[in-house]
Design a protein around this motif. Structure first.
Motif, short mmCIF file in Angstrom:
data_model
loop_
_atom_site.label_atom_id
_atom_site.label_comp_id
_atom_site.label_asym_id
_atom_site.label_seq_id
_atom_site.Cartn_x
_atom_site.Cartn_y
_atom_site.Cartn_z
N PHE A 170 -8.23 44.78 10.25
CA PHE A 170 -8.42 43.59 11.08
C PHE A 170 -7.60 42.44 10.53
CE2 PHE A 170 -11.57 43.38 7.76
CZ PHE A 170 -11.72 42.05 7.45
N THR A 171 -7.44 41.44 11.38
CA THR A 171 -6.62 40.26 11.06
C THR A 171 -7.46 39.01 11.26
OG1 THR A 171 -4.66 41.43 11.85
CG2 THR A 171 -4.48 39.05 11.56
N VAL A 172 -7.31 38.05 10.34
CA VAL A 172 -8.04 36.78 10.39
C VAL A 172 -7.03 35.65 10.62
CG1 VAL A 172 -9.57 35.21 9.15
CG2 VAL A 172 -9.80 37.68 8.83
N PHE A 173 -7.31 34.82 11.62
CA PHE A 173 -6.49 33.66 11.92
C PHE A 173 -7.28 32.40 11.59
CE2 PHE A 173 -5.12 37.09 14.67
CZ PHE A 173 -3.74 37.07 14.53
N TRP A 174 -6.66 31.46 10.86
CA TRP A 174 -7.37 30.27 10.42
C TRP A 174 -6.42 29.08 10.35
CZ3 TRP A 174 -5.81 28.11 5.72
CH2 TRP A 174 -5.01 28.92 4.91
N VAL A 175 -7.03 27.89 10.42
CA VAL A 175 -6.30 26.63 10.29
C VAL A 175 -7.05 25.73 9.32
CG1 VAL A 175 -5.29 26.74 12.61
CG2 VAL A 175 -7.50 25.62 12.27
N GLY A 214 -12.92 23.62 3.80
CA GLY A 214 -12.10 22.85 4.73
C GLY A 214 -11.25 23.73 5.63
N ILE A 215 -11.72 24.94 5.93
CA ILE A 215 -10.97 25.91 6.73
C ILE A 215 -11.79 26.26 7.96
CG2 ILE A 215 -10.10 28.29 6.78
CD1 ILE A 215 -9.42 27.98 3.84
N GLU A 216 -11.12 26.39 9.10
CA GLU A 216 -11.76 26.80 10.35
C GLU A 216 -11.18 28.15 10.78
OE1 GLU A 216 -12.38 25.36 14.99
OE2 GLU A 216 -11.25 24.13 13.56
N ILE A 217 -12.07 29.15 11.00
CA ILE A 217 -11.66 30.48 11.45
C ILE A 217 -11.54 30.44 12.97
CG2 ILE A 217 -12.19 32.93 11.44
CD1 ILE A 217 -11.55 31.77 8.70
N LYS A 262 0.19 20.40 6.68
CA LYS A 262 0.16 20.73 8.10
C LYS A 262 -1.20 21.35 8.43
CE LYS A 262 4.53 19.65 8.72
NZ LYS A 262 4.98 18.54 9.57
N VAL A 263 -1.93 20.74 9.38
CA VAL A 263 -3.29 21.20 9.70
C VAL A 263 -3.35 21.93 11.03
CG1 VAL A 263 -4.36 19.38 8.33
CG2 VAL A 263 -3.86 18.98 10.75
N THR A 264 -2.31 21.98 11.80
CA THR A 264 -2.33 22.69 13.08
C THR A 264 -1.63 24.05 13.02
OG1 THR A 264 -0.31 21.57 13.80
CG2 THR A 264 -2.42 20.54 14.38
N ARG A 265 -1.02 24.36 11.91
CA ARG A 265 -0.34 25.65 11.78
C ARG A 265 -1.38 26.76 11.62
NH1 ARG A 265 3.25 26.39 6.59
NH2 ARG A 265 1.15 26.43 5.71
N VAL A 266 -1.26 27.80 12.43
CA VAL A 266 -2.20 28.92 12.40
C VAL A 266 -1.74 29.90 11.32
CG1 VAL A 266 -3.23 30.81 13.70
CG2 VAL A 266 -2.73 28.64 14.84
N ASN A 267 -2.61 30.13 10.34
CA ASN A 267 -2.32 31.05 9.25
C ASN A 267 -2.92 32.42 9.55
OD1 ASN A 267 -1.26 29.01 7.04
ND2 ASN A 267 -3.08 28.09 7.96
#
Length: 419
Positions: free
Chosen positions: A171-176, A240-243, A129-134
């Motif tokens: 702090f918190t980091v969100f990535w997909v 292969g990760i986008e912040i 799954k590539v649209t799930r925000v981690n």
């Protein structure tokens, strides 16, 4: 045999011979021959041998050479191969990327849609799954069940600022996932990698920032700089990760010194307030002082112009009088005397004593006749008269015959003025 008919008759098996037929019968009481009605009086079960025989006959007609022949084997193999090839069709959903591996090696990445791969075991596919925000937390751990008592992790949250102070940052980091192939095969433990890289990027940004801005107005800049630096690091790793976002949860001094720091902050706030009040007072008083200065300068300039103009006018008037005096001295002197007396006696009380009154004693109430003049009042100027009465002659003096000046009593002068 034990199943022979005990009552006699022909041997028809354990069920006996069929009725009306002396020949041998089947186990269901049906004659093995052609004619005759079966006995039993009910629905008969299917003949399995007959069904099997019919199936074999149909297969022989489809494959004249038989199943064991080459043509039959080829047909079976072809059908099996077709089914095997059809098993390579798969679908990639809109929130997925297809990672195709050939004998375990990543070969390509497929986008959403209906796709095809070589069947197993040649090629296999993974669909992450590539649209799930981690979400990754740095410096703290959220309470279980969404509570408010988050657990602090000082080893991750304490950082050194640019002015050599310590700050406590959570702090918190969100990535997909941006590229599923790189994400699966270029890095190990993606969450740990993102967390360590995010902590490193935040420490670098905080190390270039002073404590006071980091606690107040520089929070947005810190988030943006950290996200950009973290994305650069992950791109270099080919992760292969986008912040998508870096969000500061807390930025405070360390807990042991927070009270002292709050005192310092209050003192700085008082200093800023006093400075602002001083700035406001300066901005109020300076323009007013400048305006007052400009007003005084304008008034002085106007007074200067007035005095100069009056002096020039008096000089011009004196020249005109002198020119008239040079042409007619007696007339001019007499006129000047009358104008002077008119100027002196104007607005004052006057007492006229007849000259025939011999027994009248002159009484002059000077305090009533001449009211007190202002201290700053200047006497009216009188131009000098060559050969005539001077400008400073007293009120009781009068000019006599031509060419001389004769002093008379004040009463006589007033009498002559009245006549």
């Amino acid at each position: 045999m034990p199943w022979n008919n005990q009552g006699g008759g022909g041997g028809g098996g354990p069920w006996g011979p069929p009725p009306g037929n002396n020949g041998p019968g089947t186990p269901w009481g049906r004659p093995s021959g052609g004619g005759g009605n079966g006995g039993g009086g009910g629905p008969q079960p299917p003949d399995l041998e007959d069904l099997l025989r019919r199936s074999q006959d149909r297969l022989r007609r489809a494959m004249p050479g038989g199943v064991g022949s080459g043509r039959g084997a080829a047909l079976v193999v072809g059908v099996l191969a077709l089914i095997w090839l059809a098993s390579g069709i798969y679908r990639v959903e809109a929130d997925e990327q297809g990672v195709v591996m050939r004998f375990g090696q990543w070969t390509r990445t497929e986008q959403p849609g209906l796709r095809y791969r070589l069947p197993s075991p040649i090629e296999t596919v993974l669909l992450p799954k590539v649209t799930r925000v981690n979400r990754i937390e740095v410096g703290y751990r959220s309470a279980v069940g969404g509570g408010r008592n988050d657990r602090d992790v000082p080893d991750e949250s304490l950082m050194l600022t640019g002015d050599e102070n310590i700050i406590d940052i959570d702090f918190t980091v969100f990535w997909v996932i941006k590229d599923a192939g790189n994400f699966l095969f270029k890095i190990r433990e993606p969450e740990v990698t993102v967390k360590k890289a995010a902590e490193s990027a935040m420490r670098e940004v905080i190390g270039r920032t002073d404590l006071q801005p980091a606690l107040t107005e520089a929070r947005q800049q810190i988030e943006t700089s950290t996200r950009q630096l973290l994305q650069t690091m992950l791109d270099e790793y080919q992760a292969g990760i986008e912040i998508t976002q870096v969000q500061l949860q807390k930025a405070d001094p360390p807990q042991p010194v927070i009270d002292a720091f709050n005192d310092v902050q209050r003192a700085r706030a008082d200093r800023e307030r006093a400075r602002n009040e001083a700035e406001a007072y300066r901005n109020d008083i300076i323009p007013r002082a400048r305006g007052e200065t400009e007003r005084l300068v304008q008034e002085a300039s106007a007074y200067r112009e007035q005095v100069v103009s009056l002096a020039q006018g008096e000089a011009q008037r004196f020249r005109k009088v002198y020119e008239a005096y040079a042409l007619a001295k007696d007339v001019t002197a007499r006129r000047m005397y009358l104008e002077t007396m008119e100027e002196i006696l104007r607005g004052r009380s006057k007492i006229i004593v007849d000259g025939s009154a011999q027994n009248v004693v002159p009484y002059l109430p000077l305090n009533q006749i001449a009211p007190h003049a202002p201290a700053n009042a200047a006497p009216a100027p009188r131009p000098a008269q060559p050969g005539g009465p001077t400008s400073g002659a007293p009120a009781g003096s009068s000019s006599g015959s031509r060419g001389g000046t004769q002093t008379q009593p004040l009463s006589q002068s007033l009498s002559q003025s009245g006549q």
